[in-house]
Design an enzyme around this catalytic site. Structure first.
Site, PDB file in Angstrom:
ATOM      1  N   LYS A  62     -19.771   0.088 -13.433  1.00 19.81           N
ATOM      2  CA  LYS A  62     -19.875   1.465 -13.197  1.00 19.81           C
ATOM      3  C   LYS A  62     -19.954   2.736 -14.225  1.00 19.81           C
ATOM      4  O   LYS A  62     -20.780   3.688 -13.700  1.00 19.81           O
ATOM      5  CB  LYS A  62     -18.941   1.715 -11.805  1.00 19.81           C
ATOM      6  CG  LYS A  62     -18.800   0.491 -10.914  1.00 19.81           C
ATOM      7  CD  LYS A  62     -20.109   0.202 -10.349  1.00 19.81           C
ATOM      8  CE  LYS A  62     -20.042  -1.079  -9.410  1.00 19.81           C
ATOM      9  NZ  LYS A  62     -19.463  -2.052  -9.505  1.00 19.81           N
ATOM     10  N   TYR A 275     -17.096 -11.538   1.016  1.00 14.06           N
ATOM     11  CA  TYR A 275     -16.627 -10.438  -0.015  1.00 14.06           C
ATOM     12  C   TYR A 275     -15.157 -10.205  -0.029  1.00 14.06           C
ATOM     13  O   TYR A 275     -14.433 -10.142   0.737  1.00 14.06           O
ATOM     14  CB  TYR A 275     -17.242  -8.881   0.635  1.00 14.06           C
ATOM     15  CG  TYR A 275     -16.829  -7.846  -0.599  1.00 14.06           C
ATOM     16  CD1 TYR A 275     -17.654  -7.527  -1.613  1.00 14.06           C
ATOM     17  CD2 TYR A 275     -15.640  -7.085  -0.464  1.00 14.06           C
ATOM     18  CE1 TYR A 275     -17.368  -6.520  -2.411  1.00 14.06           C
ATOM     19  CE2 TYR A 275     -15.290  -6.230  -1.255  1.00 14.06           C
ATOM     20  CZ  TYR A 275     -16.218  -5.881  -2.314  1.00 14.06           C
ATOM     21  OH  TYR A 275     -15.611  -4.906  -3.229  1.00 14.06           O
ATOM     22  N   TYR A 301     -15.760 -10.232  -8.262  1.00 14.22           N
ATOM     23  CA  TYR A 301     -17.161  -9.968  -8.802  1.00 14.22           C
ATOM     24  C   TYR A 301     -17.264 -11.121  -9.918  1.00 14.22           C
ATOM     25  O   TYR A 301     -17.893 -12.226  -9.578  1.00 14.22           O
ATOM     26  CB  TYR A 301     -17.351  -8.672  -9.338  1.00 14.22           C
ATOM     27  CG  TYR A 301     -17.714  -7.531  -8.269  1.00 14.22           C
ATOM     28  CD1 TYR A 301     -18.617  -7.400  -7.365  1.00 14.22           C
ATOM     29  CD2 TYR A 301     -16.315  -6.705  -7.738  1.00 14.22           C
ATOM     30  CE1 TYR A 301     -18.913  -6.382  -6.607  1.00 14.22           C
ATOM     31  CE2 TYR A 301     -16.424  -5.782  -6.963  1.00 14.22           C
ATOM     32  CZ  TYR A 301     -17.609  -5.444  -6.079  1.00 14.22           C
ATOM     33  OH  TYR A 301     -17.760  -4.795  -5.233  1.00 14.22           O
TER      34      TYR A 301
HETATM   35  C1  PLP Z   1     -19.704  -3.201  -8.860  1.00 16.24           C
HETATM   36  C2  PLP Z   1     -19.297  -4.476  -9.583  1.00 16.24           C
HETATM   37  C3  PLP Z   1     -20.322  -5.617  -9.779  1.00 16.24           C
HETATM   38  C4  PLP Z   1     -21.546  -5.523  -9.100  1.00 16.24           C
HETATM   39  O1  PLP Z   1     -22.264  -4.872  -9.595  1.00 16.24           O
HETATM   40  P1  PLP Z   1     -23.409  -4.013  -8.465  1.00 16.24           P
HETATM   41  O2  PLP Z   1     -24.166  -3.189  -9.219  1.00 16.24           O
HETATM   42  O3  PLP Z   1     -22.695  -3.589  -7.464  1.00 16.24           O
HETATM   43  O4  PLP Z   1     -24.154  -5.194  -8.041  1.00 16.24           O
HETATM   44  C5  PLP Z   1     -19.988  -6.655 -10.520  1.00 16.24           C
HETATM   45  N1  PLP Z   1     -18.909  -6.704 -11.108  1.00 16.24           N
HETATM   46  C6  PLP Z   1     -17.604  -5.773 -11.014  1.00 16.24           C
HETATM   47  C7  PLP Z   1     -16.450  -6.085 -11.667  1.00 16.24           C
HETATM   48  C8  PLP Z   1     -18.036  -4.597 -10.305  1.00 16.24           C
HETATM   49  O5  PLP Z   1     -16.905  -3.789 -10.010  1.00 16.24           O
END
Ligand code: PLP
Length: 347
Positions: A62, A275, A301
């Site tokens: 991010k 999720y 993720y």
């Molecule tokens: C938000 C996030 C993702 C996914 O990225 P997006 O742009 O939301 O698809 C992947 N890995 C981590 C650790 C994240 O925080």
């Protein structure tokens, strides 16, 4: 002039500083080989792009998006960032830290999106870090349109005299996705200097900005590096449409030609129950990457993304001679909120 410098001159480059931007990231993040994990799995040559090392408050993907989002907020004279995410959102944690870095306030809505989590799920991990950054937090039940909630709260704050700037969940709009178009360019320059080329890039995909930004970036730079998104949440068809939609908007912002939906590749075989709920394959990926590479993934993720890479290798998806780049998108702060799930289920 050395080869790498010569080659980088051959590549048309995008000047991302033409967009409002603040420097928040350590970049370029390293690309490293994963020799031991590669040998264990017996497949292609594995490499990892360390976006867990972007540097802001334990790092993550991010931060690249926030360089452009916070840049836009400052250009609009905002005094506050407003955003939303799941309770253990890495995006909210990085937004709260970015706000501190540039002297803005941060207000976040946290959705109780993940069922049946233990008592410390709302106290530890990313939520704990949000509180260190003095972000103000509001909780919401699951199932709401959280971007609509966020926009309503933004209007409420504006009516009270604040100057809020709203960032959608995951920072995933065309402004945020510029961060990953810029990362695509960074990867291509690293390919030149490392004298390596990749046949696939594999990554976790959620709110879509990361995959859309990468695909848009490679396309705008006329390089064909296929990106495999491993869904952490949605069925494949819905994720493909969502990624394609944001890719098109990002290409418009880059003033580059559009792209057909057939260029968006997603695998939804590693979501598990949903999720924020780690599957068996997620826990295995976390364990193997820790034990063979000394690298921490996360349960929401990057653990699912790596499970996808491992699964594809076992299916024989890649050629043994392929070079495959895994994008580590960060998230290890959430491990602390999942200690029970990880330690009881781990083989
Ligand atoms: C938000 C996030 C993702 C996914 O990225 P997006 O742009 O939301 O698809 C992947 N890995 C981590 C650790 C994240 O925080």
């Amino acid at each position: 002039m050395d080869l790498a410098a010569q080659a980088s001159l051959d590549m048309t480059q995008i000047d991302f500083d033409r967009y409002a931007r603040v420097a928040l990231c350590h970049q370029p993040t390293p690309i490293e080989p994963m020799v031991r994990l590669g040998e264990l799995l017996g497949g292609p040559n594995l490499f990892i792009k360390r976006d867990d090392c972007t540097g802001l408050a334990t790092g993550g993907n991010k931060t690249r998006k926030l360089e452009f989002l916070v840049g836009e907020a400052l250009s609009q004279n905002a005094d506050m960032l407003v955003t939303q995410g799941a309770v253990q959102s890495n995006h909210v944690r990085q937004t709260a830290a970015a706000a501190c870095r540039v002297g803005l306030k941060c207000h976040a809505l946290l959705e109780r999106r993940v069922p049946h989590r233990g008592g410390d799920y709302e106290q530890t991990g990313n939520v704990f870090l949000d509180r260190i950054f003095r972000a103000t937090l509001e909780f919401r039940p699951s199932g709401l349109d959280m971007n609509a909630e966020g926009e309503a709260v933004t209007e409420r704050l504006r009516a009270k005299g604040h100057r809020p700037y709203f960032i959608p969940g995951g920072g995933s709009n065309a402004t945020g996705a510029l961060g990953y178009a810029s990362c695509a360019q960074e990867i291509l320059l690293q390919c030149k200097s490392l004298e390596v080329s990749f046949q696939w890039l594999v990554m976790a995909t959620g709110s879509t900005g990361t995959q859309a930004g990468l695909v848009a970036g490679f396309h705008a730079l006329t390089r064909n590096l296929p990106v495999m998104g491993i869904s952490v949440r949605q069925p494949r068809k819905r994720q493909v449409v969502a990624v394609h939609d944001l890719t098109r908007k990002t290409l418009e912002k880059l003033k580059a030609p559009t792209i057909p939906v057939s260029k968006i590749v997603v695998d939804d075989g590693y979501v598990g129950e949903g999720y924020g709920i780690p599957a068996e394959s997620t826990l295995e990926a976390i364990a193997l990457t820790a034990q063979y590479e000394g690298i921490l993934l996360d349960p929401v993720y990057s653990g699912k993304g790596m499970a996808g890479l491992i699964g594809l290798i076992r299916q024989g998806f890649f050629k043994p001679s392929d070079n495959v780049l895994f994008l580590h998108t960060g998230g290890s702060s959430a491990l602390f909120a999942y200690e029970n799930a990880i330690m009881t289920d781990q083989a």
